[in-house]
Design a protein around this motif. Structure first.
Motif, PDB file in Angstrom:
ATOM      1  N   ASP A   1     -29.779 -32.762   1.828  1.00 34.46           N
ATOM      2  CA  ASP A   1     -29.900 -34.168   1.933  1.00 34.46           C
ATOM      3  C   ASP A   1     -29.312 -34.899   0.659  1.00 34.46           C
ATOM      4  N   LYS A   2     -29.704 -34.482  -0.599  1.00 33.74           N
ATOM      5  CA  LYS A   2     -29.617 -35.284  -1.735  1.00 33.74           C
ATOM      6  C   LYS A   2     -28.279 -34.722  -2.500  1.00 33.74           C
ATOM      7  N   PHE A   3     -27.871 -33.693  -2.238  1.00 32.80           N
ATOM      8  CA  PHE A   3     -26.866 -33.297  -3.124  1.00 32.80           C
ATOM      9  C   PHE A   3     -25.605 -32.191  -2.242  1.00 32.80           C
ATOM     10  N   SER A   4     -25.539 -32.867  -1.159  1.00 35.56           N
ATOM     11  CA  SER A   4     -24.410 -32.083  -0.080  1.00 35.56           C
ATOM     12  C   SER A   4     -23.215 -31.911  -0.856  1.00 35.56           C
ATOM     13  N   GLY A   5     -22.892 -32.545  -1.635  1.00 37.54           N
ATOM     14  CA  GLY A   5     -21.329 -32.461  -2.257  1.00 37.54           C
ATOM     15  C   GLY A   5     -21.217 -31.313  -3.223  1.00 37.54           C
ATOM     16  N   THR A   6     -22.298 -30.709  -3.695  1.00 37.32           N
ATOM     17  CA  THR A   6     -22.376 -29.710  -4.672  1.00 37.32           C
ATOM     18  C   THR A   6     -22.280 -28.350  -4.273  1.00 37.32           C
ATOM     19  N   PRO A   7     -21.615 -27.192  -4.875  1.00 40.15           N
ATOM     20  CA  PRO A   7     -21.700 -25.986  -4.471  1.00 40.15           C
ATOM     21  C   PRO A   7     -23.056 -25.274  -4.388  1.00 40.15           C
ATOM     22  N   TYR A   8     -24.057 -25.890  -5.162  1.00 39.88           N
ATOM     23  CA  TYR A   8     -25.294 -25.268  -4.907  1.00 39.88           C
ATOM     24  C   TYR A   8     -26.349 -25.677  -3.641  1.00 39.88           C
ATOM     25  N   ALA A   9     -25.569 -26.742  -2.958  1.00 39.56           N
ATOM     26  CA  ALA A   9     -26.006 -27.142  -1.441  1.00 39.56           C
ATOM     27  C   ALA A   9     -25.680 -25.979  -0.611  1.00 39.56           C
ATOM     28  N   GLN A  10     -24.399 -25.738  -0.852  1.00 31.81           N
ATOM     29  CA  GLN A  10     -23.835 -24.394   0.124  1.00 31.81           C
ATOM     30  C   GLN A  10     -24.652 -22.961  -0.130  1.00 31.81           C
TER      31      GLN A  10
END
Length: 215
Positions: free
Chosen positions: A81-90
């Motif tokens: 929800d908060k960091f969808s654009g980061t590699p860590y979200a994936q």
């Protein structure tokens, strides 16, 4: 301060130029400053987002190691929800999917993988999610859905895994000839030292295939 005639003419020319173009120059300078400030702010934002998402990802990994599925789920939803654009979200979604699968929560595992397929920014992460999700669809006997998921332009390094998964799905559909071709392709694209070759070769042998050298 007194100015001579030539200086007065230069000042008059400068004043006239400024009256005509000064406002434009001012806006261009302001625009440049805003752009620089925006770029600096974006870089800070990215660093800040990356740092915060890294902390959440670490929480997911620790919770997964502790078999705390509730915490894994909460942290995974938070990072998406908060960091969808980061590699860590994936990475977090893939880790949460693996943890859910090991806990036999296939619904959650599929949801996390589907999120990466739909929202992932990296083709590599999306490829991993598609292959793993196709495996779950194989277990659910949703063979056509699994094959549709694999009908995608995968990065070259995933060619063997994709062919192997397609072979599994086609074999399950009672299409041995098509499955054999996929297993053969998977074997040819898998390096000799890769332990996965043995399993692929067993599948191929069961279908009356032949051994192949690595491509």
């Amino acid at each position: 301060m007194a100015y001579d005639h030539e200086e007065q003419e230069q000042l008059a020319s400068l004043k006239a130029w400024w009256n005509q173009f000064g406002n434009l120059v001012t806006w261009l300078v302001i625009a440049a400053l805003v752009a620089y400030a925006g770029w600096s702010g974006w870089r800070y934002y990215q660093r800040d987002q990356s740092a915060k998402s890294a902390v959440l990802y670490e929480e997911i990994v620790k919770a997964a190691d502790a078999k705390d599925q509730a915490k894994v789920g909460r942290a995974a939803e938070d990072i998406k929800d908060k960091f969808s654009g980061t590699p860590y979200a994936q990475m977090g979604a893939l880790t949460a999917a693996k943890s859910a699968f090991e806990a036999n929560d296939l619904k959650s595992a599929k949801a996390h993988l589907q999120w990466v397929v739909d929202h992932g920014k990296s083709d590599e992460f999306k490829a991993i999610a598609r292959i793993r999700l196709a495996g779950l669809l194989l277990d659910e006997k949703a063979y056509d859905d699994g094959l549709k998921l694999l009908a995608w332009d995968f990065p070259e390094q995933f060619a063997a895994l994709v062919a192997d998964r397609k072979g599994d799905l086609l074999y399950a559909q009672n299409k041995p000839e098509e499955a054999r071709k996929e297993f053969q392709a998977a074997l040819e694209k898998t390096e000799i030292k890769n332990p996965a070759r043995q399993l692929i070769q067993l599948k191929l042998d069961a279908l009356g295939g032949k051994a192949a050298t690595a491509g």
